[in-house]
Design an enzyme around this catalytic site. Sequence first.
Site, PDB file in Angstrom:
ATOM      1  N   ASP A  39       0.817  -1.219   0.000  1.00  0.00           N
ATOM      2  CA  ASP A  39       0.000   0.000   0.000  1.00  0.00           C
ATOM      3  C   ASP A  39       0.848   1.265   0.000  1.00  0.00           C
ATOM      4  OD1 ASP A  39      -2.154  -1.808   0.314  1.00  0.00           O
ATOM      5  OD2 ASP A  39      -1.948  -1.727   2.488  1.00  0.00           O
ATOM      6  N   GLU A 196     -11.159   0.425  -4.028  1.00  0.00           N
ATOM      7  CA  GLU A 196     -10.424   0.870  -2.837  1.00  0.00           C
ATOM      8  C   GLU A 196      -9.225   1.705  -3.269  1.00  0.00           C
ATOM      9  OE1 GLU A 196      -9.246  -2.761  -0.945  1.00  0.00           O
ATOM     10  OE2 GLU A 196      -8.122  -3.467  -2.675  1.00  0.00           O
TER      11      GLU A 196
END
Length: 519
Positions: A39, A196
């Site tokens: 991420d 997302e």
Amino acid sequence: MSDLDARPARLHDHRTGSAPHGWVDGTFANPVLAGFHPDPSVCRVGEDYYLACSSFEYFPGVPIFHSRDLVHWEQLGNALDRPSQLTLPPGMPSSAGVYAPTLRHHDGRFWLITTNVAPGGGNMLFTAADPAGPWSDPVRLPGVGGIDPDLAWDEQGRCWCTVAGIQQVQLDPDTGQTVGEPRRLWSGKPGAQAPEAPHLYRIGPFWYLLIAEGGTERGHAVSIARGPAPDGPFEPCPDNPILTHRGTNRPIQNTGHADLVQAPDGSWWMVLLAVRPQGGTPGWHVLGRETFLAPVSWGDGWPVVGELAPVMAAPPWPAHPVAAPPVRDDFDGDRLHPRWIWVRSRPDEPPSAERPGWLTLRARGAGLDQPDVTFVGRRQQHQSCRSRTLVDVAGGRGGLAVRVDEAHHYEIEAGDGQVRVLARTSSLRSTVATRAVPDGPVRLRIDIVACSPEHWHPRLEPDTLRLGIEDADGTFDVLAELDGRYLSTEVAGGFTGRVLGMYAAAGEVAFDWFDYEAV
């Protein structure tokens, strides 16, 4: 983009390593941050780049890195390094904890927004004048739900927070209060799972909304839309997804959760997470989700992501390498390097307070099966590597371990006059081998050997772990060889990767040094 040239004082003080020189054969190797570094979020200030990653159940949380060339990264610290910033209770499952952060620089400050998926957590905002820290205590965001929060400021100074879903709300970042109600935005391809990782950018005349979709497994992808304002309306790129490796046999898979950054020369780049599966079918990745780098060009007002491969053409500027971490940590200082992470919490006392030059661990939970285990480790970053330690168990029991979570770990443990190889795979726990040892410190060693593609077969393991005792002359007495697939994400599940380190299962255990080296 107005903050790109505003450079806070002292940023260059963090740079280490040799002077810039040419790239190796005009190329660099992907990933640029190997091992469990998922991420990624990146921002640039002047000629410096800063990057943050998820940390999940490990403390301290959110590692912060610095680079001058987007390829060579040095860890400055961890943003969440105090209990007042981050609480990860023992009852919290592994792969909960700190999810995807967004790192930005605005109005002379660094801003970090992230989610603590744990009781009493939620979305939180932190600030710092220097990315190396200290970072502030959290500003709580009770009006912001969901995960993967993003921050963006418009020309009027309004702050917009966009989260997975994809939803957006206006936010006062100083108080944490929201303005108005959250509203749903463009969420990618209709029917695609897990929209997302939103990031919002003002580039030229448009606002661009970059997202991930398809889930963080093999179907992962990056898509983008653009609109006239930060809240849309958004039109999708006709070539979505702009990046995915799903349905291919490429060595890099699960490509997604990306962030864009513009270099000083005007070129654009993308950092993203991906994995490197090994072995047979379905392919097992053991290092976790790693950070990769890809070039971005523009066509018809849309970003076009270039080839993403293990070996890439170098950027058009000098390399700025950083010093490689030493193989051995002698534990001579009063603080550990920020690469060392603990499961859920870190002891309050300095690690070498009672026995200088040794790392002393006191057992909490009874071993690695317990969520409150005393374990400190570092991310495995190479497919083949070796870790070793010299341990004194006169006051307890403990050793050297490879950990994925409470139900998936291998360890070599000393205590009570024996060395044991233990294996936990889901509901099964086995004592694989034992060996009597004389009193006194003992050298424990784990070699991880990646599979050979020349011997491929459908069930080929990703790697083999050899656990044993090392003599003073380096002779390795292997007590057990274990299949690495059981310490992979495809078997264990979750969002993390392997962490190698030391633990105490009973009493007090002291470690004189720890080695980690690529093989």
